[in-house]
Design an enzyme around this catalytic site. Structure first.
Site, short mmCIF file in Angstrom:
data_model
loop_
_atom_site.label_atom_id
_atom_site.label_comp_id
_atom_site.label_asym_id
_atom_site.label_seq_id
_atom_site.Cartn_x
_atom_site.Cartn_y
_atom_site.Cartn_z
N CYS A 1 0.83 -1.21 0.00
CA CYS A 1 0.00 0.00 0.00
C CYS A 1 0.87 1.26 0.00
O CYS A 1 1.53 1.56 0.99
CB CYS A 1 -0.92 -0.03 1.23
SG CYS A 1 -1.83 1.49 1.54
N CYS B 1 0.04 3.82 2.71
CA CYS B 1 0.47 3.29 4.02
C CYS B 1 1.95 3.57 4.24
O CYS B 1 2.35 4.03 5.32
CB CYS B 1 0.23 1.79 4.11
SG CYS B 1 -1.49 1.27 4.00
#
Length: 149
Positions: A69, A72
């Site tokens: 991600c 993230c």
């Protein structure tokens, strides 16, 4: 909060009782010696997450993330900065939803990054999406004050 606070060691999952007036003195786990309120983000497994969310008296903010991600990974330094800003009054941890998909199911996570704030055995609030450190810190402060009432 007066007296003592239950604080789960995020390294070995032992529950420690720490006098509230000693939280700023760098308390260590009575079992493994790890620092309990040092402002570092700890990676958790589902067992440690479960124990900490149910046992801790201090606010615990958990970042649900995955290595693939991009947002993230972008937010990780901001999350670490917010952890340092709020230590020793709140603790920060993260759990990899790729390694532990059952956690996503348990908490009904549909998208990451997702921050969930826990206190006193309950989920207090959620914040989705990558955020800057100050916004993360403000989120924890606002919801921690509300849940302490």
């Amino acid at each position: 909060m007066s007296g003592s606070a239950k604080v789960t060691c995020l390294e070995c999952s032992a529950v420690n009782r720490v006098p509230v007036d000693r939280l700023t003195a760098g308390p260590k786990c009575g079992v493994c010696g790890a620092k309990l309120t040092d402002g570092k983000v700890r990676a958790l497994d589902p067992k440690a997450l479960d124990k900490a969310t149910k046992s801790d008296d201090l606010p615990l903010l958990v970042d649900f993330w995955a290595p693939w991600c991009g947002p993230c990974r972008m937010m990780a330094p901001q999350f670490e900065q917010a952890a340092r800003m709020l230590a020793p009054n709140a603790r920060f941890a993260k759990i990899d939803t790729q390694d532990f998909p059952q956690v996503s199911q348990k908490f009904g996570i549909r998208g990451i990054p997702l921050l969930i704030l826990f206190r006193g055995g309950k989920e207090v609030a959620r914040l989705s999406g990558a955020r800057p450190a100050q916004e993360i810190a403000d989120f924890v402060r606002s919801h921690s004050a509300a849940s302490a009432r």
